[in-house]
Design an enzyme around this catalytic site. Structure first.
Site, PDB file in Angstrom:
ATOM      1  N   GLU A 564      85.214  -3.973  -3.628  1.00 12.46           N
ATOM      2  CA  GLU A 564      86.381  -3.862  -4.555  1.00 12.46           C
ATOM      3  C   GLU A 564      85.886  -2.826  -5.528  1.00 12.46           C
ATOM      4  O   GLU A 564      86.918  -2.061  -6.310  1.00 12.46           O
ATOM      5  CB  GLU A 564      86.704  -5.160  -5.008  1.00 12.46           C
ATOM      6  CG  GLU A 564      87.198  -6.119  -3.981  1.00 12.46           C
ATOM      7  CD  GLU A 564      88.604  -5.526  -3.331  1.00 12.46           C
ATOM      8  OE1 GLU A 564      89.345  -4.490  -3.808  1.00 12.46           O
ATOM      9  OE2 GLU A 564      88.658  -5.925  -2.357  1.00 12.46           O
ATOM     10  N   HIS A 567      86.684   0.662  -4.639  1.00 11.64           N
ATOM     11  CA  HIS A 567      88.024   1.007  -5.099  1.00 11.64           C
ATOM     12  C   HIS A 567      88.132   1.304  -6.408  1.00 11.64           C
ATOM     13  O   HIS A 567      88.772   2.354  -7.179  1.00 11.64           O
ATOM     14  CB  HIS A 567      89.268  -0.074  -4.729  1.00 11.64           C
ATOM     15  CG  HIS A 567      89.152  -0.043  -3.257  1.00 11.64           C
ATOM     16  ND1 HIS A 567      89.640   0.968  -2.235  1.00 11.64           N
ATOM     17  CD2 HIS A 567      89.453  -1.258  -2.423  1.00 11.64           C
ATOM     18  CE1 HIS A 567      89.858   0.567  -1.137  1.00 11.64           C
ATOM     19  NE2 HIS A 567      89.609  -0.922  -1.224  1.00 11.64           N
ATOM     20  N   HIS A 570      86.722   4.802  -7.781  1.00 10.69           N
ATOM     21  CA  HIS A 570      87.635   5.741  -7.334  1.00 10.69           C
ATOM     22  C   HIS A 570      88.669   6.023  -8.475  1.00 10.69           C
ATOM     23  O   HIS A 570      89.103   7.200  -8.595  1.00 10.69           O
ATOM     24  CB  HIS A 570      88.269   5.653  -5.984  1.00 10.69           C
ATOM     25  CG  HIS A 570      88.759   6.741  -5.092  1.00 10.69           C
ATOM     26  ND1 HIS A 570      89.215   6.512  -3.939  1.00 10.69           N
ATOM     27  CD2 HIS A 570      88.865   7.920  -5.461  1.00 10.69           C
ATOM     28  CE1 HIS A 570      89.537   7.678  -3.560  1.00 10.69           C
ATOM     29  NE2 HIS A 570      89.337   8.646  -4.552  1.00 10.69           N
TER      30      HIS A 570
END
Length: 781
Positions: A564, A567, A570
């Site tokens: 997680e 993500h 990012h």
């Protein structure tokens, strides 16, 4: 088509992680990283950062520290959720939505009125601002309505969501915006003035508008809206109704030998018969432990047989999607859903999957050969061969033989307190990217639960670049699925927007008004004002049983949290000037690359040396414990990869032109796919496609996870040197990944990112051959 952010949920793909780093590598790294007083030394941490590093661990691990920390905010003025100054109470959602709607209407009017080259030059940025304005409400409200424990907030958020969602649907089926964008795109003198991000946004929006039937006659547009609504309804019903046709099996006690007695007692009646549910953890445990093969076969078949109504629902859903695709001029829904992805075509996806399957054959054959020998040793000449219902049983037995009998199953968790792992993530990001997590006190009303921890992300040159709200502890009524939500994307705020906000809300400081009170930051290097990404990270970790002890994570929990955070990083580092392409707003088959890559870091010896220490004794983690766990997982990698290949192939088949046939038979297709590609025959009576819930969300794109796993494995090997020689914490390696992948968000074609990070120009244009090449890499976990 204007669209908003999707939550990135952890997709358990049963892919296991395999690494070969030796224990001595960890010991060497620890010796280099630990000072005389036992503190971890991280390059780039000064005294203030060192204090923040320790506080980070304490606020997650110590109940007393967290109580003292969180109680500081009682005298601070109240704010709204996520610092949004409209959301101090439920009625604020309506005000937030109404003001946003008025803002959107002004932007739409400006775009529709464009008539000169100067006007058309602004169209991509205007449409991006329109998208951002809508998503400010939709993304945040979608999260609140599904997460906030106060039903008043949930209902108010839902009303605001529906109001803006309806308006967005009207915009997406009104030709004016699409027409103006096409005029701008077709004028070379206008397009020549756009930067790369503006060109990317224009291309994305043009493709999305075409998918919303914008070019069709009015009667067909109405048909498009009707089909879309029906597909949405059918998909929701399909996911809700997932379950076996037969909910319970009644078994005589003689058939349950091997099951855990305590578990068996929970499901047995007073006559000693076991009432075994066919879905959930109990039948999984039964398949792993029951000695009788005939009983395992019965449990396996029952757990993979759907109700006829569920199969009929699935087939209707697939046929409706086929109708929608043909209405929009595509041969299949898979063609429609993948033409803007890295894969581009269903044929390229097929090439990738079949190549990957061939690459995996040797591994899975070795695994089945070993398990068959084990079964033969048990049964002698009586064996019927190795079957699908034997897999969990013999894999479980092999794992128990390989793992050290002297250790409790949860022994490794003592080295993974939640605070320690969060500390480790911050240290890793400091090593690789020069960013770290700094705990911040929250004001009253800022979070939706008292257990939420707020972390500001601080870049060593840019300062505050993001805010992450960590909702990591289990509680009643909370969705247990791990997920990453971007509640507000990164984006530049222009001086014009600040001036408009000052005029609209003169009583509020202009910068605050321009971003609804949510965090902003001016870049010290460029002077540009950014709205900062605001992220919610959701997990479901157990709270500690003792007020004096921390939450301890299993190794799987650690991998989930790292995933997680992939993500999140990012979203954090994808700091584009336009919202449509920021962070994880990229092609579906590229979005999992950073998160899957992070799972490699989670099991690397050098990375673990940054933080993995016993919560009571402070003794470093003996890496052989991790190596032992990974060695067991590696033994099933081939089977697990094949399982995902089969599902991806099934997804492609169901969204192919076959679904348009009047005699479309999902069960026949299911068994055809398994007969051709599965190493273990599937019993003919099963209808396991009725359990494939990801068909709804990933229609035509389920291959994405395997695709990104293959790329992540290659990046881990080529860029980070598989962790060897401190490759996993080297800044130069992190900078390569940041500059070639993360910083672009979705503004750069995924193939160019892959080509850049791997230094392979042959991949830059993508295509079927590039997809096949990725399949050759295999899943290198």
């Amino acid at each position: 088509m204007l669209r908003c952010q999707r939550p990135w949920r952890y997709l358990p793909c049963y892919q296991q992680r395999t690494f070969s780093t030796r224990t001595r590598v960890l010991q060497q790294a620890q010796a280099a990283a630990v000072s005389a007083n036992g503190r971890i030394k991280i390059k780039g941490l000064n005294e203030t950062a060192d204090h923040d590093d320790e506080t980070l661990r304490q606020i997650f691990d110590s109940h007393h520290v967290w109580s003292a920390w969180s109680n500081k905010k009682t005298l601070v003025p109240r704010t709204g959720l996520f610092q949004n100054h409209y959301l101090k109470n439920p009625s604020g959602f309506q005000q937030f939505a109404s003001i946003t709607l008025a803002r959107c209407q002004k932007i739409v009017a400006k775009v529709l009125a464009a008539s000169t080259a100067n006007n058309y030059q602004d169209v991509p940025r205007d449409l991006d601002r329109l998208s951002d304005s809508l998503c400010r409400v939709l993304d945040l409200c979608d999260f609140v309505r599904s997460t906030h424990p106060d039903p008043r907030f949930g209902e108010a958020a839902d009303e605001a969501y529906q109001m803006l969602f309806e308006y967005m649907n009207v915009l997406n089926t009104t030709p004016g915006l699409d027409k103006q964008l096409k005029i701008a795109w077709a004028d070379p003198s206008v397009a020549a003035l756009w930067g790369e991000e503006e060109k990317s946004v224009a291309q994305i929006l043009l493709k999305d508008f075409s998918k919303s039937a914008i070019d069709l006659p009015e009667d067909k547009r109405r048909r498009f809206v009707s089909l879309s609504s029906e597909i949405n309804r059918l998909g929701g019903t399909f996911v809700t109704d997932i379950g076996p046709a037969k909910s319970t099996l009644v078994l005589n006690s003689s058939r349950t030998h091997g099951m855990n007695p305590n578990l068996l007692a929970r499901i047995s009646d007073r006559w000693g018969r076991a009432h075994l549910p066919t879905a959930g953890d109990i039948p999984t445990a039964a398949l792993r432990t029951i000695h009788d093969e005939a009983t395992r076969k019965e449990i396996y078949i029952a757990g993979r047989t759907s109700a006829p109504d569920q199969i009929a629902l699935l087939e209707t859903l697939m046929q409706q999607r086929a109708d929608l695709a043909r209405l929009c001029g595509y041969q299949s829904y898979a063609e429609m859903s993948t033409n803007d992805k890295m894969a581009k075509t269903p044929e390229a996806i097929s090439s990738f999957l079949t190549t990957l399957s061939h690459r995996n054959n040797a591994t899975i054959n070795d695994e089945i050969r070993g398990l068959t020998m084990q079964k033969t040793a048990d049964a002698g000449e009586k064996t019927t061969g190795f079957c699908a219902w034997d897999k969990e049983y013999y894999r479980s037995r092999r794992a128990s033989q390989m793992l050290s009998k002297a250790r409790r199953p949860d022994f490794i968790s003592a080295y993974f307190s939640l605070g320690t792992v969060m500390q480790g993530l911050s240290r890793l990001f400091t090593c690789l990217y020069g960013v770290r997590f700094v705990p911040q006190e929250t004001r009253p009303g800022e979070t939706w639960n008292p257990d939420i921890r707020r972390l500001d992300v601080i870049d060593e040159t840019e300062g505050h670049i993001a805010t992450v709200y960590c909702d990591l502890f289990a509680r009643a009524g909370k969705n247990p699925n791990p997920a990453h939500f971007t509640l507000r994307c990164s984006r530049e705020i222009t001086p014009l927007e600040i001036a408009e906000a000052a005029q609209a809300s003169p009583e509020v400081e202009p910068i605050i008004a321009a971003n609804d009170g949510m965090p902003t930051s001016g870049s010290p290097t460029t002077g540009v004002l950014h709205q900062l990404p605001v992220i919610a990270l959701i997990c479901d970790f157990s709270t500690p049983s003792s007020p004096h002890g921390p939450t301890l994570l299993s190794f799987h929990d650690v991998q989930t949290l790292f995933h997680e955070m992939g993500h999140a990083i990012h979203s954090i580092l994808g700091r584009t000037s336009l919202q449509v392409v920021s962070g994880t707003r990229c092609a579906t088959d590229f979005a999992e690359l950073p998160s899957v890559l992070m799972e490699h870091f989670a099991a690397d010896a050098t990375v673990l040396s940054l933080f993995a220490r016993h919560w009571e004794t402070d003794v470093p983690l003996p890496y052989e414990m991790v190596a032992e766990r990974l060695a067991v997982d590696r033994k099933g990698q081939g089977m697990d990869t094949e399982h995902q290949i089969l599902l991806a192939l099934l997804d492609q088949a169901y969204h192919s032109p076959l679904a348009a046939s009047p005699d479309f038979d999902s069960t026949k297709i299911f068994h055809d796919v398994y007969a051709r590609y599965s190493s273990l025959p599937e019993p003919p009576e099963t209808t396991a496609q009725g359990f494939f819930g990801h068909l709804v969300e990933y229609g035509g794109t389920y291959y994405s996870y395997l695709f990104d796993r293959a790329i992540a494995g290659k990046v881990w090997h080529d860029v980070f040197n598989s962790g060897k020689d401190n490759g996993a914490i080297a800044r130069e390696n992190g900078e390569v990944f940041r500059q070639e992948v993360l910083k672009w968000g979705g503004s750069r074609d995924g193939w160019r990112c892959v080509s850049g990070v791997l230094g392979d120009a042959s991949l830059a244009e993508g295509g079927a051959e590039a997809m096949k090449e990725v399949g050759k890499w295999g899943v290198r976990d």
